[in-house]
Design a protein around this motif. Structure first.
Motif, short mmCIF file in Angstrom:
data_model
loop_
_atom_site.label_atom_id
_atom_site.label_comp_id
_atom_site.label_asym_id
_atom_site.label_seq_id
_atom_site.Cartn_x
_atom_site.Cartn_y
_atom_site.Cartn_z
N ASP A 1 7.83 14.95 -1.92
CA ASP A 1 8.15 14.76 -0.51
C ASP A 1 7.36 13.59 0.07
O ASP A 1 7.89 12.76 0.79
N PHE A 2 6.06 13.51 -0.31
CA PHE A 2 5.27 12.39 0.17
C PHE A 2 5.74 11.08 -0.46
O PHE A 2 5.74 10.04 0.19
N ALA A 3 6.12 11.17 -1.72
CA ALA A 3 6.59 9.97 -2.40
C ALA A 3 7.78 9.39 -1.66
O ALA A 3 7.85 8.20 -1.38
N LEU B 1 10.07 5.19 1.57
CA LEU B 1 10.94 4.81 2.70
C LEU B 1 10.19 3.89 3.65
O LEU B 1 10.72 2.90 4.14
N ARG B 2 8.90 4.22 3.86
CA ARG B 2 8.12 3.39 4.78
C ARG B 2 7.90 2.00 4.18
O ARG B 2 8.00 0.99 4.88
N ALA B 3 7.62 1.98 2.89
CA ALA B 3 7.42 0.68 2.25
C ALA B 3 8.68 -0.16 2.38
O ALA B 3 8.64 -1.35 2.66
N GLN B 4 9.80 0.52 2.19
CA GLN B 4 11.07 -0.21 2.24
C GLN B 4 11.35 -0.73 3.64
O GLN B 4 11.89 -1.82 3.80
N LEU C 1 0.84 -1.19 0.00
CA LEU C 1 0.00 0.00 0.00
C LEU C 1 0.88 1.25 0.00
O LEU C 1 0.65 2.18 -0.77
N PHE C 2 1.89 1.24 0.85
CA PHE C 2 2.74 2.43 0.92
C PHE C 2 3.46 2.65 -0.40
O PHE C 2 3.63 3.77 -0.86
N LEU C 3 3.86 1.56 -1.01
CA LEU C 3 4.54 1.69 -2.29
C LEU C 3 3.59 2.26 -3.33
O LEU C 3 3.96 3.15 -4.11
N ASN C 4 2.36 1.78 -3.33
CA ASN C 4 1.38 2.30 -4.28
C ASN C 4 1.17 3.78 -4.07
O ASN C 4 1.11 4.56 -5.02
N ILE C 5 1.04 4.15 -2.80
CA ILE C 5 0.85 5.57 -2.51
C ILE C 5 2.07 6.35 -2.98
O ILE C 5 1.95 7.41 -3.60
N GLY C 6 3.24 5.78 -2.72
CA GLY C 6 4.47 6.46 -3.16
C GLY C 6 4.49 6.65 -4.66
O GLY C 6 4.82 7.73 -5.16
N LEU C 7 4.09 5.62 -5.39
CA LEU C 7 4.10 5.72 -6.85
C LEU C 7 3.09 6.75 -7.33
O LEU C 7 3.36 7.52 -8.25
N CYS C 8 1.92 6.76 -6.67
CA CYS C 8 0.92 7.75 -7.04
C CYS C 8 1.45 9.16 -6.78
O CYS C 8 1.31 10.05 -7.62
N CYS C 9 2.05 9.35 -5.60
CA CYS C 9 2.60 10.66 -5.27
C CYS C 9 3.64 11.06 -6.30
O CYS C 9 3.70 12.20 -6.76
N MET C 10 4.47 10.10 -6.64
CA MET C 10 5.53 10.36 -7.62
C MET C 10 4.90 10.81 -8.93
O MET C 10 5.31 11.82 -9.52
N ALA C 11 3.86 10.07 -9.36
CA ALA C 11 3.24 10.42 -10.63
C ALA C 11 2.51 11.74 -10.53
O ALA C 11 2.34 12.44 -11.52
N ALA C 12 2.07 12.09 -9.32
CA ALA C 12 1.36 13.35 -9.14
C ALA C 12 2.30 14.47 -8.72
O ALA C 12 1.85 15.50 -8.26
#
Lengths: 744, 506
Positions: free
Chosen positions: B369-371, B376-379, B354-365
């Motif tokens: 900073d959130f990404a 990091l949390r996913a990792q 989930l965290f990775l998905n959120i990170g990817l979404c943030c990255m794409a958006a």
């Protein structure tokens, strides 16, 4: 953690709690009655203004409490609490002692006793009369009590395990969910109290154990049954209205009617599951869900006072009773307090360091670390004046090369191969390593050989262990003095190489201090045991050094030594030189000439061989026929032919040797060209071994290196030296590239 | 009942209360004690069986585990060459079909779904390929017909009590107890879920159904469950249809659809779900089932519409949220996807995926900073089974940033976690290809295609390299494989057109 969770308002833990009940004893607000397995009844008033967990009274009874109900069970008495325990149904009257209703007491009024343990009960409201209580025993027999009267007792139902029971006043139907079957019974059939088999109005196989049942009144009476894995709603005729499949085991359910949303169209219910979740449904539509942080076994919706209306009251199996309301914690989207501040400069530095480390470990064998590597170290040992080895040139000095091995614990025998132009007693040595020793060393003497004059002072040692298949290779340069001694200067030698320097020339006697020359302008060397000489001149005016020799092959080794010494004594000085292409051309021409000659010789050998064979055949024939008359003339003919054949072979061999010599010279020139190009910061593919150890012709080699087919050999060589040549494909290491990228 | 010193519940009441409070182990212990005193107490006996079977209960609707043999050796598939869109083996390949470049596929060649469910690893293709791809480190599949879960259940029963099995089936008068409506349900569940002896369970269900005069929907459903487990899908369908004639229930509709899915009849399954929806409007089970089938058929628009209907009825359905989010993400709307993922996070799920998905979404958006913090949390929370995916995605992000060296390193780390991670292999190959190391790239591509033969990117890239190297025959084979994964790919078609005259000229 879920954002949607129950917010605690009041919580108290009473061990052995078995049941809870909300009842309104005074002030039109509800109080909480908690019954315990140990027989304790506690009435608390969470809606009390001053303190939240206000306990009105605590009474000990002698019976474990199964269930409680509050209604006007006895005529003309209010505030009656009916308490069901396995053996008794007891009525208590709640008295409020003080006028402000902050303390209460319980008085036992009456009790019914059972012969068989009871399991649960339900209240059956009767119009214009006191409500009745229907008690189900553990073996699924029903008894009905009205006040202190027993209407009927022990009417058996066909079931083994008791389940929840419920009564619908509208349809006057009793619902029983024993043993996984939901059955509807016309209550009028029961009231007779006959012990006969009761006919079910309808029954439905729930396929699951029923846990709780709620019956709604009104125009559409609905029976809602909570089973372990689903919640099902039935209408009065016994067909399924809706079903909710639960993901976790259902624990408790309660129906509620909101005062604000006075809509009777839907049934609103709360279901708690074993994964600590509260699910709030409007019929089968999920309205809200939240985390309860416990899995309650009893749920109530109560209004304790005006400000806390419709709060959820839950009881956990461990006796914790929580009064709370639904809420969220909307603080998730704050930026985190401990914000990650990345120091990019620092990170980059750290990253670079790690890259360096990775590269080093890659160079040392990468991720697959060699556990049993052999370490080899070469060093120059003692230099002796004269060697007595048989293959040495006369009066040649020798130099001992010390080969030291370490980390050879698991190695018993090392095969050492030597590649050098200088001679040594043997080109292959086998070194026995003592067991339990981790180091070994050997000294190998090197000197100028009598057969071949060296063109380079480089020695390459390869050590191989046959058992572990590990090989280690290293090279070292022998001291100049091992090869040369001082001799006469020869100013008229044919071949010259000029070395330019940016600074003034250094005195040669200082550069070559180990030779006892006093002339700073010129110095001459000769190869030990031969008359091959090479001279070095220093020209002060033009800042140039000149190397002159009659032998091409000596130019490279001398220039290399000279350049090395100049660079050592004056670090950073710019040194340059001109590549002597004309010598290469000359050597090449000579090689080509020799090769044509060699071809002719080879033809000659062919002819002579055939001749000898023919004579042999003739003589054999004559031997067979016995005609020995012409034997002497045959003999003479054979003798002559044979001699000629031998001569041709000799000449062929000498040509081959000459070609080899010339090849060596050419290779030495190639190395010289490489050295000189390197001085001008140009890497070339040419080097001393460019045309060595190969069966290919020089043209083939060059064609491959230049990647073109045009021009003769010389133009190709010039092209290789002038332009920075293309590197050999697939040999270049990838580390260099990565390094560039990282530094970029 | 009331002791002098301690007042508490005793005996069967105590067992019942414990069972009601879902304290199965304690309830079972109390039952065992009671049975020791009175071994003939049927009520206690039934309760103990129920405690045991409930502890190993698995919802049969969600139990989609199938062994390799069941997947490939069954003869139940009705039409081997079905029309497109009517079979799971041939998803619709029209323009509506999803672009595999935009939406990656699983190892089995299906587009990635928002959630992992056993059904999504149904394999198409041959047994041979499946056996080969099954031999990966992470996706070990039971080759036998009983899946790993069922085998585990079987062994659990052996360890039940120190004094041997609770119910000795061989000595039990099955017909007697199966006909008794008071205990037969418990006995059936015990045999079906706990002992996992489907044959005996089937016998019990048959006897019980007969005893109930063939008028109890419940026993028909249980018979169908047995048939489903035994792979007798025709019989299962018959039982379920007969059950529906009596009582129209959600479980029956869902089981019938499941049986249809097993015989590769998605259209019939969808029809059944629709019939179920007519009886139970907006029922989550029906809608979810329909959405899954549509997704497996490649009808993503339909699937997402259904998932949205699921969310209208049950807003905490994580599967639906995740699937809608995934579709938004691959549809180029990362901000919307992020809202859905955030919703899952709000509901208390915190997995590295989930965290990775959120990170990817943030990255794409563009919310870097959130990404960063999400990744990091996913990792920091990742487990071994997702580590490869996490590192692969980090590599992707590094490619986006332009740090190709670190990207290559991330892909290598991903590969060290899961040597069969074909996406990482392909991307590493592309990076090598860019550096001009054609041979290395080739070998990486070909190992990727051998790990995942359905992968579009691997086949196409390898085909492209073969094309530039003049290996036209190899190229043609690879491009045809790539086209099988993505029939609309324009470049593949162009290459094939280039190759055509070469073949014709021979």
């Amino acid at each position: 953690m879920s954002l949607f969770r129950l917010v605690e308002w009041v919580s108290q833990t009473i061990p052995n709690t078995s049941t809870i009940l909300n009842a309104s004893f005074f002030q039109d607000r509800e109080q909480l009655v908690i019954g315990g397995e140990n027989g304790q009844i506690t009435i608390s008033d969470p809606g009390f203004r001053d303190t939240n967990a206000h306990v009105l009274c605590t009474t000990e009874t002698k019976y474990a409490i199964l269930q409680m109900a509050s209604d006007n069970f006895l005529p003309s008495m209010n505030n009656i609490l009916a308490v069901l325990s396995p053996t008794k149904l007891t009525y208590y009257k709640v008295h409020f002692a003080s006028p402000d209703e902050t303390l209460a007491s319980l008085d036992e009024i009456f009790s019914h006793s059972f012969s068989t343990s009871a399991w649960n009960m339900c209240v059956i409201p009767i119009e214009e009369s006191t409500p009745q209580i229907l008690v189900q025993s553990i073996d699924c027999k029903l008894s009905l009590f009205q006040g202190d009267q027993c209407v009927f007792s022990m009417v058996p139902l066909r079931a083994l395990q008791p389940g929840p029971i419920g009564y619908c006043q509208t349809t006057q139907t009793l619902f029983v969910a024993n043993n996984g079957f939901l059955a509807a019974i016309k209550f009028s059939l029961m009231s007779s109290g006959s012990q006969k088999k009761i006919n079910y109005d309808w029954s439905f196989n729930l396929g699951d154990t029923a846990i709780q049942m709620k019956v709604t009144e009104g125009s559409k009476p609905t029976t809602i049954v909570l089973c372990r894995r689903h919640v099902s709603a039935f209408n009065a005729t016994g067909s399924v209205v809706w079903q909710i499949r639960l993901e976790a085991v259902g624990m408790a359910m309660c129906l509620y009617r909101s005062l604000l949303i006075n809509n009777t169209q839907f049934n609103r219910l709360i279901v708690s599951t074993s994964d600590d979740t509260l699910l709030i449904f409007q019929d089968n539509k999920l309205v809200w869900n939240c985390n309860a942080q416990m899995s309650p076994v009893a749920l109530l919706v109560c209004s304790y006072n005006k400000s806390y209306e419709n709060t959820i009251t839950m009881m956990a199996p461990d006796g914790k009773v929580v009064v709370g309301y639904l809420g969220t914690e909307p603080n998730l989207y704050r930026l985190p307090e401990d914000k990650v501040i990345v120091n990019y400069a620092e990170r980059m530095e750290e990253y670079k360091r790690m890259e360096q480390k990775i590269k080093e470990s890659d160079a040392a064998g990468g991720a697959i670390k060699r556990k049993e590597g052999i370490q080899m170290k070469l060093s120059i040992g003692e230099i002796g004046k004269r060697t007595i080895e048989p293959n040495a040139a006369s009066n040649a000095p020798y130099c001992n090369l010390i080969v030291e091995f370490s980390e050879v614990q698991n190695v018993s025998k090392l095969h050492i191969n030597i590649l050098s132009e200088c001679a040594s007693p043997s080109k292959q040595v086998i070194l026995n390593v003592g067991t339990s020793k981790s180091t070994a060393s050997i000294e190998i003497p090197f000197y100028v050989g009598s057969k071949k004059s060296p063109t380079s002072n480089k020695v390459t040692i390869a050590a191989h262990c046959a058992f572990t298949q590990l090989t280690v290779t290293k090279s070292i340069d022998l001291p100049f003095k091992v090869l040369f001694e001082e001799s006469q200067i020869d100013r008229n030698a044919k071949y010259k190489v000029t070395i330019d320097t940016a600074g003034s020339v250094m005195p040669l006697n200082k550069l070559f201090s180990e030779f006892e020359s006093e002339n700073p302008q010129a110095i001459g060397f000769s190869l030990h045991g031969s008359d091959k000489t090479v001279s070095v001149f220093a020209a002060n005016k033009s800042n140039r050094y000149r190397i002159q020799s009659e032998h091409i092959s000596l130019l490279q080794i001398t220039s290399r030594e000279l350049v090395k010494r100049i660079a050592e004594s004056a670090p950073g000085i710019e040194i340059g030189g001109v590549i002597p292409f004309e010598y290469m051309r000359e050597t090449l021409d000579e090689i080509q000439e020799l090769q044509t000659k060699k071809k002719e010789d080879s033809k000659k050998i062919d002819c002579r061989t055939k001749e000898v064979r023919a004579i042999e055949a003739l003589s054999l024939n004559s031997c067979k026929t016995g005609n020995m008359g012409n034997l002497p003339s045959l003999d003479a003919l054979f003798d002559k032919s044979y001699r000629e054949l031998l001569d041709a072979m000799d000449s062929y061999n000498s040509l081959t040797a000459k070609i080899e010599n010339q090849k060596a010279s050419l290779n030495s020139l190639f190395q010289l060209a490489a050295d000189l190009s390197k001085l001008s910061k140009v890497d070339t593919i040419l080097n001393g071994s460019f045309w060595a150890n190969t069966q290919q012709s020089l043209r083939d080699r060059l064609r491959w290196a230049v990647k073109t087919d045009r021009g003769n050999e010389m133009t190709m060589i010039e092209k290789l030296c002038e332009h920075s040549p293309k590197e050999l494909p697939k040999i270049r290491e990838e580390e260099e590239e990565e390094e560039q990228q990282v530094t970029a | 009942m009331s002791g002098e010193s301690v007042i508490e519940f005793t005996g069967f009441i105590k067992a019942c209360r414990l069972f009601r409070e879902n304290r199965l182990a304690e309830a079972e212990a109390v039952c065992t004690n009671l049975l020791r005193k009175n071994p003939l107490d049927q009520a206690t006996w039934a309760l103990k069986m129920q405690c045991l079977s409930d502890s190993t209960y698995v919802d049969e609707l969600e139990n989609e585990d199938m062994g390799l043999a069941e997947t490939f050796l069954d003869q139940n598939v009705i039409a081997p060459n079905a029309r497109p869109g009517t079979s799971f083996a041939r998803p619709k390949t029209s323009a509506k079909g999803v672009n595999p470049i935009l939406r990656p596929t699983t190892n089995a060649g299906r587009p990635l779904s928002g959630v992992v469910r056993p059904q999504s690893s149904f394999k198409s293709g041959s047994m041979d390929q499946a056996v080969r791809t099954a031999r990966t480190a992470k996706t070990a599949r039971a080759v036998s017909s009983t899946s790993a879960r069922n085998m585990r259940l079987g062994t659990a029963s052996m360890a039940a009590g120190a004094d041997g099995e609770f119910v000795n089936l061989a000595r039990l008068n099955i017909d007697k107890y199966a006909a008794d409506p008071q205990v037969n349900r418990q006995l059936f569940e015990y045999v079906f879920y706990y002992l996992n002896d489907i044959r005996v369970a089937h016998q019990i269900a048959g006897t019980a159904s007969k005893a109930a005069g063939f008028e109890d929907y419940y026993w028909k459903n249980q018979l169908a469950k047995c048939y489903l487990r035994l792979g007798m899908l025709q019989d299962a369908t018959k039982q379920l249809q007969s059950s529906l004639e009596q009582k129209k229930l959600i479980e029956t509709f869902a089981l019938l659809s499941k049986a249809y899915n097993r015989v590769d009849q998605p259209m019939a399954a969808l029809k059944t779900y629709s019939a179920g929806l007519e009886v139970f409007p907006e029922n989550v089970t029906m809608l979810t089932g329909m959405a899954r089938v549509q997704e497996a058929l490649g009808e993503y628009d339909e699937s997402v519409k259904l998932y949205k209907r699921v969310l209208d009825a049950e807003s905490n359905n994580i599967e639906a949220i995740a699937c809608v989010a995934t579709t938004y993400y691959y549809g180029g709307k990362p901000e919307l996807a992020m809202r859905y993922y955030r919703r899952i996070l709000q509901m208390g799920v915190s997995s590295p995926e989930l965290f990775l998905n959120i990170g990817l979404c943030c990255m794409a958006a563009q919310q870097f900073d959130f990404a960063l913090s999400s990744i990091l949390r996913a990792q920091s929370t990742m487990t071994d089974d997702v580590a490869a995916d996490v590192w692969y995605n980090i590599g992707q992000i590094l490619v986006d940033i332009g740090d190709l060296v670190s990207a290559a390193r991330s892909f290598r780390i991903a590969l060290s976690h899961d040597p069969d991670h074909s996406e990482s292999l392909v991307n590493l190959g592309i990076l090598k290809h860019r550096e001009g190391k054609i041979d290395e790239a080739r070998s990486l591509y070909s190992s990727a295609t051998s790990k995942n033969p359905y992968m579009f990117e691997g086949n196409y890239n390898l085909g492209l390299v073969s094309f530039t190297q003049g290996k036209y025959h190899e190229c043609r084979e690879l491009i045809e494989k790539a086209l099988a994964a993505f029939p609309e790919h324009e470049h593949c078609k162009k290459i094939l057109n280039h190759l055509k005259p070469l073949y014709e000229s021979i």
